[in-house]
Design an enzyme around this catalytic site. Structure first.
Site, short mmCIF file in Angstrom:
data_model
loop_
_atom_site.label_atom_id
_atom_site.label_comp_id
_atom_site.label_asym_id
_atom_site.label_seq_id
_atom_site.Cartn_x
_atom_site.Cartn_y
_atom_site.Cartn_z
N TYR A 70 0.85 -1.19 0.00
CA TYR A 70 0.00 0.00 0.00
C TYR A 70 0.88 1.24 0.00
CZ TYR A 70 -3.39 3.52 1.42
OH TYR A 70 -4.16 4.65 1.47
N HIS A 109 -4.73 5.26 -2.70
CA HIS A 109 -5.94 6.07 -2.84
C HIS A 109 -5.55 7.42 -3.43
CE1 HIS A 109 -7.16 3.19 0.30
NE2 HIS A 109 -8.36 3.33 -0.23
N GLU A 115 -6.49 14.64 -11.31
CA GLU A 115 -6.25 14.06 -12.62
C GLU A 115 -4.77 13.85 -12.92
OE1 GLU A 115 -8.43 16.24 -15.61
OE2 GLU A 115 -10.25 16.15 -14.38
N ALA A 117 -2.35 13.09 -10.80
CA ALA A 117 -1.89 11.88 -10.12
C ALA A 117 -2.44 10.63 -10.81
CB ALA A 117 -2.30 11.90 -8.65
#
Length: 176
Positions: A70, A109, A115, A117
């Protein structure tokens, strides 16, 4: 300029805190920073000509019967973007996954309106796999996409694929 990654230590953790306050719209708690000091290669500061300009922090996640990496944070100060610093950090993370060879996927996340990223991660083979409503507290929009790069199918996915393949094989036998 000269770009390199360095370890996060008790001596430079304050630089990570300052960087995160500037780069991200969310605040990370003391436990986040304590955990970052324990993960070794999974957390790095990015230096541009010896100045801290970015950082990446990851942790191993073993939920859903999978071993996943993660990406908690990956960010760079605005004036230093487009200098391949984010690429260097993400390539470091992907190399860890590749060298380990035992991760099902890597995920993160991203705020739905980010946009830049989203496009950045898509260039590296990440896909939007889920939208989480009200993921973020006290920031707008509160929704997040889960972006994921899959290295191998999860056990449940592969068993579904095997049974689908068996059905296809049976259908082929019937036709011939």
């Amino acid at each position: 300029g000269n770009t390199e990654l360095g370890d996060i230590t008790p001596h430079n953790i304050k630089q990570l805190k300052l960087l995160n306050q500037v780069v991200f719209p969310v605040t990370y708690n003391d436990k986040f920073y304590k955990d970052v000091l324990e993960v070794g290669e999974l957390a790095k500061l990015a230096y541009f000509n010896d100045i801290v300009v970015g950082a990446v922090c990851c942790r191993i996640d073993t939920s859903d019967n999978q071993r996943r990496l993660y990406i908690m944070t990956l960010g760079c100060l605005a004036p230093y973007r487009r200098l391949r610093i984010g690429t260097l950090m993400l390539e470091h993370v992907l190399k860890i996954c590749h060298d380990d060879g035992n991760y099902d996927n890597v995920f993160l996340h991203v705020q739905v309106n980010n946009e830049g990223a989203i496009k950045f991660y898509e260039k590296f083979g990440f896909e939007i796999v889920e939208e989480k409503k009200n993921y973020y507290k006290r920031i707008e929009p509160a929704d997040a996409y889960v972006l994921q790069k899959t290295f191998r199918q999860s056990k449940s996915d592969s068993s579904e694929q095997k049974s689908a393949q068996c059905l296809k094989d049976d259908a082929t036998k019937v036709e011939s």
